[in-house]
Motif scaffolding. Structure first.
Motif, PDB file in Angstrom:
ATOM      1  N   PRO A   1       0.830  -1.215   0.000  1.00  0.00           N
ATOM      2  CA  PRO A   1       0.000   0.000   0.000  1.00  0.00           C
ATOM      3  C   PRO A   1       0.863   1.264   0.000  1.00  0.00           C
ATOM      4  O   PRO A   1       2.006   1.251   0.461  1.00  0.00           O
ATOM      5  CB  PRO A   1      -0.795  -0.109   1.310  1.00  0.00           C
ATOM      6  N   ILE A   2       0.305   2.338  -0.523  1.00  0.00           N
ATOM      7  CA  ILE A   2       1.033   3.611  -0.560  1.00  0.00           C
ATOM      8  C   ILE A   2       0.410   4.625   0.400  1.00  0.00           C
ATOM      9  O   ILE A   2       0.749   5.812   0.351  1.00  0.00           O
ATOM     10  CB  ILE A   2       1.092   4.192  -1.987  1.00  0.00           C
ATOM     11  N   GLN A   3      -0.478   4.163   1.264  1.00  0.00           N
ATOM     12  CA  GLN A   3      -1.144   5.062   2.196  1.00  0.00           C
ATOM     13  C   GLN A   3      -0.123   5.839   3.016  1.00  0.00           C
ATOM     14  O   GLN A   3       0.826   5.281   3.555  1.00  0.00           O
ATOM     15  CB  GLN A   3      -2.043   4.263   3.129  1.00  0.00           C
ATOM     16  N   GLY A   4      -0.325   7.162   3.061  1.00  0.00           N
ATOM     17  CA  GLY A   4       0.538   8.027   3.845  1.00  0.00           C
ATOM     18  C   GLY A   4       1.745   8.556   3.103  1.00  0.00           C
ATOM     19  O   GLY A   4       2.435   9.456   3.606  1.00  0.00           O
ATOM     20  N   MET A   5       2.049   8.021   1.920  1.00  0.00           N
ATOM     21  CA  MET A   5       3.174   8.561   1.153  1.00  0.00           C
ATOM     22  C   MET A   5       2.836   9.964   0.678  1.00  0.00           C
ATOM     23  O   MET A   5       1.676  10.297   0.412  1.00  0.00           O
ATOM     24  CB  MET A   5       3.513   7.628  -0.024  1.00  0.00           C
TER      25      MET A   5
ATOM     26  N   LEU B   1      -5.945   6.335  -3.144  1.00  0.00           N
ATOM     27  CA  LEU B   1      -5.164   5.219  -2.612  1.00  0.00           C
ATOM     28  C   LEU B   1      -4.549   5.523  -1.249  1.00  0.00           C
ATOM     29  O   LEU B   1      -3.838   4.691  -0.684  1.00  0.00           O
ATOM     30  CB  LEU B   1      -4.055   4.844  -3.596  1.00  0.00           C
ATOM     31  N   GLY B   2      -4.803   6.710  -0.736  1.00  0.00           N
ATOM     32  CA  GLY B   2      -4.350   7.053   0.601  1.00  0.00           C
ATOM     33  C   GLY B   2      -3.104   7.901   0.671  1.00  0.00           C
ATOM     34  O   GLY B   2      -2.623   8.209   1.784  1.00  0.00           O
ATOM     35  N   ALA B   3      -2.543   8.279  -0.471  1.00  0.00           N
ATOM     36  CA  ALA B   3      -1.371   9.153  -0.455  1.00  0.00           C
ATOM     37  C   ALA B   3      -1.797  10.601  -0.218  1.00  0.00           C
ATOM     38  O   ALA B   3      -2.950  10.980  -0.446  1.00  0.00           O
ATOM     39  CB  ALA B   3      -0.606   9.039  -1.772  1.00  0.00           C
ATOM     40  N   VAL B   4      -0.873  11.403   0.238  1.00  0.00           N
ATOM     41  CA  VAL B   4      -1.107  12.828   0.451  1.00  0.00           C
ATOM     42  C   VAL B   4      -0.501  13.586  -0.730  1.00  0.00           C
ATOM     43  O   VAL B   4       0.688  13.442  -1.026  1.00  0.00           O
ATOM     44  CB  VAL B   4      -0.463  13.301   1.767  1.00  0.00           C
ATOM     45  N   VAL B   5      -1.328  14.361  -1.418  1.00  0.00           N
ATOM     46  CA  VAL B   5      -0.861  15.136  -2.568  1.00  0.00           C
ATOM     47  C   VAL B   5      -1.006  16.616  -2.236  1.00  0.00           C
ATOM     48  O   VAL B   5      -2.089  17.082  -1.891  1.00  0.00           O
ATOM     49  CB  VAL B   5      -1.667  14.795  -3.840  1.00  0.00           C
ATOM     50  N   GLU B   6       0.092  17.355  -2.341  1.00  0.00           N
ATOM     51  CA  GLU B   6       0.083  18.782  -2.035  1.00  0.00           C
ATOM     52  C   GLU B   6       0.674  19.569  -3.193  1.00  0.00           C
ATOM     53  O   GLU B   6       1.632  19.122  -3.837  1.00  0.00           O
ATOM     54  CB  GLU B   6       0.925  19.063  -0.783  1.00  0.00           C
ATOM     55  N   HIS B   7       0.108  20.735  -3.455  1.00  0.00           N
ATOM     56  CA  HIS B   7       0.737  21.635  -4.414  1.00  0.00           C
ATOM     57  C   HIS B   7       2.068  22.110  -3.845  1.00  0.00           C
ATOM     58  O   HIS B   7       2.189  22.394  -2.648  1.00  0.00           O
ATOM     59  CB  HIS B   7      -0.172  22.827  -4.709  1.00  0.00           C
ATOM     60  N   LEU B   8       3.056  22.197  -4.712  1.00  0.00           N
ATOM     61  CA  LEU B   8       4.419  22.531  -4.284  1.00  0.00           C
ATOM     62  C   LEU B   8       4.914  23.730  -5.075  1.00  0.00           C
ATOM     63  O   LEU B   8       4.862  23.733  -6.324  1.00  0.00           O
ATOM     64  CB  LEU B   8       5.331  21.319  -4.519  1.00  0.00           C
ATOM     65  N   ALA B   9       5.387  24.744  -4.378  1.00  0.00           N
ATOM     66  CA  ALA B   9       5.974  25.903  -5.053  1.00  0.00           C
ATOM     67  C   ALA B   9       7.288  25.501  -5.708  1.00  0.00           C
ATOM     68  O   ALA B   9       7.955  24.562  -5.256  1.00  0.00           O
ATOM     69  CB  ALA B   9       6.209  27.019  -4.038  1.00  0.00           C
ATOM     70  N   PRO B  10       7.682  26.194  -6.770  1.00  0.00           N
ATOM     71  CA  PRO B  10       8.949  25.853  -7.427  1.00  0.00           C
ATOM     72  C   PRO B  10      10.100  25.837  -6.431  1.00  0.00           C
ATOM     73  O   PRO B  10      10.325  26.825  -5.722  1.00  0.00           O
ATOM     74  CB  PRO B  10       9.117  26.958  -8.464  1.00  0.00           C
ATOM     75  N   PRO B  11      10.838  24.733  -6.343  1.00  0.00           N
ATOM     76  CA  PRO B  11      11.910  24.624  -5.354  1.00  0.00           C
ATOM     77  C   PRO B  11      13.224  25.250  -5.787  1.00  0.00           C
ATOM     78  O   PRO B  11      14.176  25.314  -4.986  1.00  0.00           O
ATOM     79  CB  PRO B  11      12.061  23.112  -5.197  1.00  0.00           C
TER      80      PRO B  11
ATOM     81  N   LEU C   1       8.832   3.458  -8.631  1.00  0.00           N
ATOM     82  CA  LEU C   1       8.214   2.256  -9.185  1.00  0.00           C
ATOM     83  C   LEU C   1       7.084   1.756  -8.292  1.00  0.00           C
ATOM     84  O   LEU C   1       6.048   1.278  -8.784  1.00  0.00           O
ATOM     85  CB  LEU C   1       9.268   1.168  -9.382  1.00  0.00           C
ATOM     86  N   HIS C   2       7.247   1.859  -6.985  1.00  0.00           N
ATOM     87  CA  HIS C   2       6.207   1.489  -6.030  1.00  0.00           C
ATOM     88  C   HIS C   2       4.962   2.352  -6.238  1.00  0.00           C
ATOM     89  O   HIS C   2       3.831   1.840  -6.371  1.00  0.00           O
ATOM     90  CB  HIS C   2       6.775   1.653  -4.614  1.00  0.00           C
ATOM     91  N   LEU C   3       5.143   3.664  -6.299  1.00  0.00           N
ATOM     92  CA  LEU C   3       4.021   4.555  -6.556  1.00  0.00           C
ATOM     93  C   LEU C   3       3.408   4.272  -7.916  1.00  0.00           C
ATOM     94  O   LEU C   3       2.180   4.253  -8.078  1.00  0.00           O
ATOM     95  CB  LEU C   3       4.483   6.008  -6.467  1.00  0.00           C
ATOM     96  N   GLY C   4       4.268   4.051  -8.916  1.00  0.00           N
ATOM     97  CA  GLY C   4       3.780   3.786 -10.262  1.00  0.00           C
ATOM     98  C   GLY C   4       2.973   2.509 -10.360  1.00  0.00           C
ATOM     99  O   GLY C   4       1.955   2.449 -11.060  1.00  0.00           O
ATOM    100  N   GLN C   5       3.398   1.460  -9.642  1.00  0.00           N
ATOM    101  CA  GLN C   5       2.673   0.198  -9.698  1.00  0.00           C
ATOM    102  C   GLN C   5       1.297   0.315  -9.053  1.00  0.00           C
ATOM    103  O   GLN C   5       0.309  -0.231  -9.558  1.00  0.00           O
ATOM    104  CB  GLN C   5       3.493  -0.910  -9.051  1.00  0.00           C
TER     105      GLN C   5
END
Length: 471
Positions: free
Chosen positions: A252-256, A288-298, A450-454
């Motif tokens: 699982p990718i929960q929390g990534m 799938l339980g992952a956290v997605v956040e907008h990210l300013a240009p680093p 690859l884990h996220l991609g799968q």
């Protein structure tokens, strides 16, 4: 056998290992698919004779299994050497040149049992993300034959999409396997630089920009091929120690945590619908339980581009300068190659040093970014597949492109500092054309992307749900 070629490479490998399928049967199906599709898309070039291919398969059926690729037909990108096959690099300078030995990663694939039946088409010297050349012609998009398949691994991506191949090799300096993967609704991994060794020839210290990498219709297949291709070469000074990049792919990718960079704060112009299509695809990770956040240009995009331009000129000029120095071969080089070489030859040592310092600065900033995120995401391309008769896009939404490759700038942040980047399909635009997005990880975190991609693949199955229409 009608649905045989819909199986991914690992499934076919299992069927071969269990004797549910013979290598001859797989080769017969593959040759029939090539006969049906290749005249339309022109993805596979310099193919061996069908009788020779069937003889290879028969030999594999009677031999001890060499590895998971045993009995699986493959075609090698025409920038790499496969013994006994032409390596034209899409250039009339090298047309008809037959390789006397395999390149290192090709030898590793052959040692794992791959049956090499031809080459996949490329742009001349791999320059430009549009696969056309004066030797083999253009590779077209399987979803619209009037459009580009991308490049430089356009032949490989088109062959995967049309089920002429189950697995393929590619290479990537400036998105060369990511861009065609996006435009052909398949997957492509640019691995951490050094994980797959380059050839131990010439200078091995100064030009770490390009890398070979795997392509497929699932991240699991890509991970399996990467494990064949990867591993340090003792006669090369750099490299990444081999490890099991397939471990835990189905966990699982929960929390990534994923950072969404979109258009890098407006720095990268995008044709309509691309950012929106990628943004919609990111909802899969949230589900799938992952956290997605907008990210300013680093980091400033302009600094990344300035560094890239200089170091790419430096690398291309170092490779192609001998051809430029001879009047006969210079006349056979395409304008983009001459432009790269001449800019490279005009550089001073201190210009290269300053560009390398900028690259180092960006690597440090990226390392801080990856303390907060497991991966960051960018679109794989800034434009939809363009007309095959065009050389390259000259404008995006009215904004002029100041070089022949500026329209590919979105792939440079990963390329410049050698980060692993997996292009995953995100579906289709209102124009009916495919697009992808890059999952970019920290250095040496190939397993993470690859884990996220799968996980994403198992939730979407874009290559399986939306194959190109049969010719």
């Amino acid at each position: 056998m009608g649905d045989l070629l819909e199986h991914d490479a690992l499934s076919l490998s299992g069927m071969l290992a269990r004797k549910e399928l013979s290598a001859v049967e797989l080769m017969q199906a593959t040759l029939a698919q090539i006969t049906a599709w290749n005249p339309r898309v022109n993805a596979i070039v310099s193919a061996i004779d069908p009788d020779q291919a069937l003889a290879l398969a028969a030999k594999a059926d009677n031999a001890k299994r060499m590895g998971w690729l045993h009995g699986i037909p493959v075609a090698i990108k025409d920038l790499a050497n496969a013994q006994g096959l032409e390596t034209s690099m899409g250039s009339p300078v090298f047309a008809g040149q037959v390789a006397q030995a395999d390149d290192l990663y090709v030898a590793r694939m052959r040692a794992a049992g791959a049956l090499i039946i031809g080459k996949t088409n490329v742009p001349e010297f791999g320059l430009g993300s549009h696969t056309f050349n004066p030797v083999h012609g253009a590779t077209v998009n399987p979803y619209d034959p009037g459009r580009s398949a991308g490049g430089s691994s356009g032949g490989a991506a088109a062959a995967l999409a049309t089920r002429m191949l189950a697995i393929a090799d590619g290479s990537d300096m400036m998105g060369s396997l990511r861009n065609p993967a996006a435009w052909c609704n398949v997957y492509g991994l640019r691995p951490t630089w050094g994980r797959i060794p380059n050839e131990p020839t010439g200078d091995m210290y100064l030009h770490p920009l390009a890398t070979n990498g795997p392509m497929g219709r699932s991240p699991a297949d890509i991970a399996a091929l990467l494990e064949v291709q990867a591993g340090r070469d003792p006669v090369q000074p750099f490299g990444v120690a081999h490890n099991n990049v397939s471990r835990g792919l189905d966990a699982p990718i929960q929390g990534m945590r994923i950072g969404w960079l979109a258009d890098w704060g407006g720095a990268y112009p995008m044709e309509d619908g691309i950012v929106q299509r990628c943004d919609a695809a990111l909802q899969v990770f949230r589900d799938l339980g992952a956290v997605v956040e907008h990210l300013a240009p680093p980091f400033p995009a302009s600094k990344i581009w300035d560094s890239w331009q200089v170091l790419r000129w430096f690398a291309v000029a170092a490779k192609l300068e001998p051809l430029y120095r001879q009047e006969k071969t210079r006349a056979q080089l395409k304008p983009a190659a001459i432009w790269e070489i001449e800019n490279g030859l005009a550089l001073s040592a201190m210009q290269v040093q300053r560009a390398s310092a900028l690259r180092s600065e960006w690597f440090r900033a990226a390392a801080v970014m990856f303390e907060q995120f497991d991966a960051v995401v960018l679109p794989t391309a800034q434009v939809w597949p363009f007309p095959v008769d065009d050389i390259h896009p000259t404008r995006i939404n009215g904004q002029p492109m100041d070089t022949y490759h500026r329209w590919m700038e979105v792939v440079v942040p990963a390329s410049l500092i050698g980060l692993p980047a997996l292009s995953v399909p995100v579906g289709f635009g209102v124009n009916g054309l495919p697009m992808g997005m890059q999952l970019i990880g920290a250095a040496r975190a190939d397993n993470t992307v690859l884990h996220l991609g799968q996980a994403y693949h198992q939730a979407t199955l874009w290559p399986q749900k939306m194959p190109p229409r049969q010719p």
